[in-house]
Write a protein that holds these residues in place. Structure first.
Motif, PDB file in Angstrom:
ATOM      1  N   GLU A   1      23.408 -30.865   6.752  1.00 44.57           N
ATOM      2  CA  GLU A   1      23.556 -29.424   6.981  1.00 44.57           C
ATOM      3  C   GLU A   1      22.425 -28.650   6.308  1.00 44.57           C
ATOM      4  OE1 GLU A   1      25.606 -27.650   8.791  1.00 44.57           O
ATOM      5  OE2 GLU A   1      27.064 -29.170   9.398  1.00 44.57           O
ATOM      6  N   LEU A   2      22.047 -29.115   5.126  1.00 43.60           N
ATOM      7  CA  LEU A   2      20.948 -28.449   4.424  1.00 43.60           C
ATOM      8  C   LEU A   2      19.672 -28.558   5.252  1.00 43.60           C
ATOM      9  CD1 LEU A   2      20.156 -27.029   1.745  1.00 43.60           C
ATOM     10  CD2 LEU A   2      19.539 -29.277   0.864  1.00 43.60           C
TER      11      LEU A   2
ATOM     12  N   PHE B   1      14.518 -26.043  -0.209  1.00 39.47           N
ATOM     13  CA  PHE B   1      15.573 -25.042  -0.394  1.00 39.47           C
ATOM     14  C   PHE B   1      15.268 -24.121  -1.577  1.00 39.47           C
ATOM     15  CE2 PHE B   1      19.599 -23.993  -2.628  1.00 39.47           C
ATOM     16  CZ  PHE B   1      20.105 -23.086  -1.703  1.00 39.47           C
TER      17      PHE B   1
ATOM     18  N   LYS C   1      14.451 -20.486  -0.295  1.00 35.69           N
ATOM     19  CA  LYS C   1      15.633 -19.632  -0.342  1.00 35.69           C
ATOM     20  C   LYS C   1      15.915 -19.034  -1.707  1.00 35.69           C
ATOM     21  CE  LYS C   1      16.597 -20.766   3.962  1.00 35.69           C
ATOM     22  NZ  LYS C   1      16.397 -19.784   5.054  1.00 35.69           N
ATOM     23  N   LEU C   2      15.536 -19.725  -2.755  1.00 38.04           N
ATOM     24  CA  LEU C   2      15.921 -19.247  -4.085  1.00 38.04           C
ATOM     25  C   LEU C   2      14.752 -18.785  -4.959  1.00 38.04           C
ATOM     26  CD1 LEU C   2      18.896 -21.554  -5.159  1.00 38.04           C
ATOM     27  CD2 LEU C   2      18.882 -19.564  -3.675  1.00 38.04           C
ATOM     28  N   ASN C   3      13.618 -18.501  -4.338  1.00 39.80           N
ATOM     29  CA  ASN C   3      12.499 -17.892  -5.065  1.00 39.80           C
ATOM     30  C   ASN C   3      11.927 -18.744  -6.196  1.00 39.80           C
ATOM     31  OD1 ASN C   3      12.771 -15.427  -3.555  1.00 39.80           O
ATOM     32  ND2 ASN C   3      14.588 -15.033  -4.806  1.00 39.80           N
ATOM     33  N   PHE C   4      12.056 -20.049  -6.087  1.00 40.54           N
ATOM     34  CA  PHE C   4      11.377 -20.884  -7.072  1.00 40.54           C
ATOM     35  C   PHE C   4       9.919 -21.053  -6.643  1.00 40.54           C
ATOM     36  CE2 PHE C   4      15.615 -21.769  -8.322  1.00 40.54           C
ATOM     37  CZ  PHE C   4      15.599 -22.420  -9.550  1.00 40.54           C
TER      38      PHE C   4
ATOM     39  N   ILE D   1      23.219 -35.998  -5.706  1.00 37.68           N
ATOM     40  CA  ILE D   1      24.483 -35.530  -5.135  1.00 37.68           C
ATOM     41  C   ILE D   1      24.781 -36.348  -3.886  1.00 37.68           C
ATOM     42  CG2 ILE D   1      25.694 -33.564  -4.102  1.00 37.68           C
ATOM     43  CD1 ILE D   1      25.160 -33.086  -7.022  1.00 37.68           C
TER      44      ILE D   1
ATOM     45  N   GLU E   1       8.073 -25.280 -10.295  1.00 40.64           N
ATOM     46  CA  GLU E   1       9.356 -25.240 -11.009  1.00 40.64           C
ATOM     47  C   GLU E   1      10.400 -26.202 -10.461  1.00 40.64           C
ATOM     48  OE1 GLU E   1       9.970 -20.615 -12.349  1.00 40.64           O
ATOM     49  OE2 GLU E   1      10.268 -21.092 -10.227  1.00 40.64           O
TER      50      GLU E   1
ATOM     51  N   LEU F   1      26.396 -32.767   3.438  1.00 38.64           N
ATOM     52  CA  LEU F   1      25.639 -31.758   2.699  1.00 38.64           C
ATOM     53  C   LEU F   1      24.169 -31.807   3.069  1.00 38.64           C
ATOM     54  CD1 LEU F   1      25.104 -29.679   0.453  1.00 38.64           C
ATOM     55  CD2 LEU F   1      25.063 -31.568  -1.167  1.00 38.64           C
TER      56      LEU F   1
ATOM     57  N   PHE G   1      19.953 -26.150   8.018  1.00 38.25           N
ATOM     58  CA  PHE G   1      19.853 -24.792   7.476  1.00 38.25           C
ATOM     59  C   PHE G   1      18.400 -24.403   7.214  1.00 38.25           C
ATOM     60  CE2 PHE G   1      20.209 -21.989   3.597  1.00 38.25           C
ATOM     61  CZ  PHE G   1      20.740 -20.893   4.251  1.00 38.25           C
TER      62      PHE G   1
ATOM     63  N   GLU H   1      17.644 -33.803 -10.329  1.00 39.41           N
ATOM     64  CA  GLU H   1      19.091 -33.777 -10.531  1.00 39.41           C
ATOM     65  C   GLU H   1      19.820 -33.702  -9.199  1.00 39.41           C
ATOM     66  OE1 GLU H   1      21.336 -31.393 -13.650  1.00 39.41           O
ATOM     67  OE2 GLU H   1      19.288 -30.717 -13.988  1.00 39.41           O
ATOM     68  N   LEU H   2      19.373 -32.789  -8.372  1.00 39.84           N
ATOM     69  CA  LEU H   2      20.079 -32.535  -7.112  1.00 39.84           C
ATOM     70  C   LEU H   2      20.033 -33.738  -6.161  1.00 39.84           C
ATOM     71  CD1 LEU H   2      18.841 -28.874  -6.672  1.00 39.84           C
ATOM     72  CD2 LEU H   2      21.244 -29.545  -6.775  1.00 39.84           C
TER      73      LEU H   2
ATOM     74  N   LEU I   1      14.398 -30.088 -11.330  1.00 39.89           N
ATOM     75  CA  LEU I   1      15.701 -29.706 -10.817  1.00 39.89           C
ATOM     76  C   LEU I   1      16.074 -30.571  -9.605  1.00 39.89           C
ATOM     77  CD1 LEU I   1      18.075 -27.881 -11.017  1.00 39.89           C
ATOM     78  CD2 LEU I   1      16.710 -26.008 -10.104  1.00 39.89           C
TER      79      LEU I   1
ATOM     80  N   TRP J   1      15.824 -30.527  -1.091  1.00 41.13           N
ATOM     81  CA  TRP J   1      16.235 -29.591  -2.138  1.00 41.13           C
ATOM     82  C   TRP J   1      15.043 -28.762  -2.600  1.00 41.13           C
ATOM     83  CZ3 TRP J   1      20.813 -27.864  -2.723  1.00 41.13           C
ATOM     84  CH2 TRP J   1      21.949 -28.678  -2.551  1.00 41.13           C
TER      85      TRP J   1
END
Lengths: 220, 220
Positions: free
Chosen positions: A116-117, A86, A90-93, A108, A97, A113, A120, A104-105, A101, A83
Motif C-alpha cells: 500500500e505504501l 515516504f 511526505k514528511l519533509n525529511f 516492520i 536524515e 503495509l 501511495f 528501523e522501519l 530511521l 520508507w
DNA sequence: ACCATGGTTTAGGTTGGTCTAAAAATATAC
DNA sequence: GTATATTTTTAGACCAACCTAAACCATGGT
C-alpha cells in the motif's frame, strides 16, 4: 513457524551489500566490521544463517547468500527505500536524515503495509539517494552508473546517486547544491592529487578524490 | 544513555492500560496475563522498571507507573494511534486491521517522524476506534463516554468508539454497518438476558450484553 | 487464632546475541 | 619449504528475557 529475528535480518542485509548483491563471498572480518561487532559473533551468526539455509558457508572460506537469503535481503531493501521515499516526499525529511530511521522501519513486518505504501507513493523506482527500489517480485532496474572519479573530461553528466549515504557526505553535497539530477560537467582533473574541478549546476567547485569516488553520474 | 528496550516499553504500556491511565495498582498476575508471560517474568521486569524509576513497586502490593513511566506510556500511545490514523486514512486499511501493525510501528524512535506524521495527518484528535490521541505534550481530550450496555431506552446516540479493539469485534461491527459516528437508537432492553435491540443507521438489530459492553456512545 | 488457598517472589536454568582469550587454519615472506 | 603473520574458529562467560518449581506472604473462613 519460520521466525526470523531482527539481528538475522541485519546480517543478511550486510552480507548482501558486502558481497555485491550476494554473489561474492564475504569474509568474516568484513561482516563483523559492518555489523559493528566482533569476528567471533559474526561466525556464530553465519552458522545460524547457514543452518536456516539463508547462507552458504564453508569454514574459513567466507559466506554468501542462498536464493532464499537473497530474497529476504531484497525485500528488506525494498522496504528501506520505500520508507526513505515516504519520509522525504511526505514528511519533509531531507536525504541526509532518512537512512537511520529507514533502518528501523525496514523491519516492520506487513506485506500489505509495504504494498500500500508503494502504491501511495506512486510506485517509485528510485529512493532519495538514487538507488533503485525492487518491485514486489524483487526485480530492480540497474542503471549504467559512472563514478565521478572515472568521468571523462569535458563531458556533461547528471547526478544519479551516491555510494556512501552517510549524513556527513550528503550534507557536504547539500552545502554545494548537489542533489539528484544535478548537472555536472568535468572541467579539469589535477594529476597531482586526482582532485577534480567540476561545474555543478553552473557553479565551479573542486572536489577531492574521495568525494569523487562516492558520486554516481550518468552521461547526458 | 538511557536505553529503554522494546520489552520494557510494552510492559509500561500494559501497566498503563491495566491501571486506568496508570493510577491504580496493577497486580502481577494480571500483568503477566496481559503480556502473555508468567508471573515470575513479570516480577523480574517490574523490579527492573522500578530500578529505572519508571514504576512504583512494593513487594506483594502490585505496581503502578511513576510520572516518568506515564510519560513514556502516553508517548507510545500517541505513536500507536497516529500510525493507526495513517494506515486507515492513507493506506486503505480498515479499522479492524490496524491494531497489531500499530503495535510494531509504535516502537519506532524518532521525534521528528512522529511530529511530521501528526502534521501530515492534520493533527487528528482521535484514532479510527474513537480513542483520543495525546498531543506533543501528552494531553488528550477525554470525552464523556457511555457504554451501550448503560444507555437509556428511546435515546439517540452516536458511536464514539470501542473498548475491545480485537479484529473479531470490529469485524462484527463492520458486518452490521456500525462505524464511528453511526447513529444508534436504543429500542428495547430484554430483561432476561440484557440483550439490547437497537436501530443502527436505520437498521434494526439485537446485540448481546457482551457486545453492548464494548461499544462507547455519546448522547446526541 | 489458625490454616488453607491463591497470589507472588525467589532460585536456578535456557536461549539469543554478544564478548575475550586462546587455538587452529590459511596466507605471506624469505 | 619453513617461519611468521593474519584471519577465522572455538571455548567459556555474560546479559536480557524468559521458563519451571519451590518457597514465601496475605487473606478469609472457621
Amino acid at each position: 513457524m519460520f521466525m526470523i529475528t531482527l539481528t538475522e535480518e541485519n546480517y543478511i542485509k550486510a552480507i548482501y551489500h558486502l558481497g555485491k548483491q550476494g554473489h561474492e563471498m564475504v569474509n568474516t572480518n568484513a561482516l563483523a566490521e559492518a555489523m559493528n561487532t566482533k569476528a567471533s559473533s559474526a561466525t556464530d551468526m553465519i552458522r545460524k544463517l547457514a543452518e536456516k539455509d539463508y547462507a552458504n558457508y564453508k569454514k574459513y572460506k567466507g559466506v554468501s547468500l542462498t536464493e532464499s537469503g537473497k530474497k529476504i535481503a531484497v525485500n528488506i531493501i525494498r522496504k528501506h527505500r520505500l520508507w526513505e521515499v515516504f519520509l522525504v516526499e511526505k514528511l519533509n525529511f531531507t536525504w541526509d536524515e532518512v537512512h537511520e530511521l529507514a533502518e528501523e522501519l525496514e523491519h516492520i513486518k506487513s506485506k500489505k503495509l509495504i504494498d500500500e505504501l508503494d502504491a501511495f507513493l506512486g510506485h517509485p523506482t528510485h529512493d532519495p539517494h538514487g538507488d533503485p527500489i525492487p518491485n514486489k517480485d524483487g526485480e530492480m532496474t540497474l542503471v549504467e552508473k559512472t563514478l565521478l572519479s572515472q568521468a571523462q573530461i569535458n563531458m556533461k553528466y547528471s547526478c544519479l546517486g551516491v555510494n556512501d549515504s552517510s549524513s556527513e557526505f550528503l550534507q557536504y553535497l547539500n552545502n554545494n547544491d548537489i542533489g539528484l539530477g544535478a548537472i555536472i560537467e568535468v572541467m579539469h582533473i589535477e594529476p597531482f592529487d586526482k582532485s577534480i574541478s567540476i561545474k555543478a549546476n553552473g557553479k565551479l567547485l573542486t572536489v577531492s578524490q574521495s568525494v569523487a569516488k562516492n558520486l554516481y553520474l550518468k552521461k547526458i
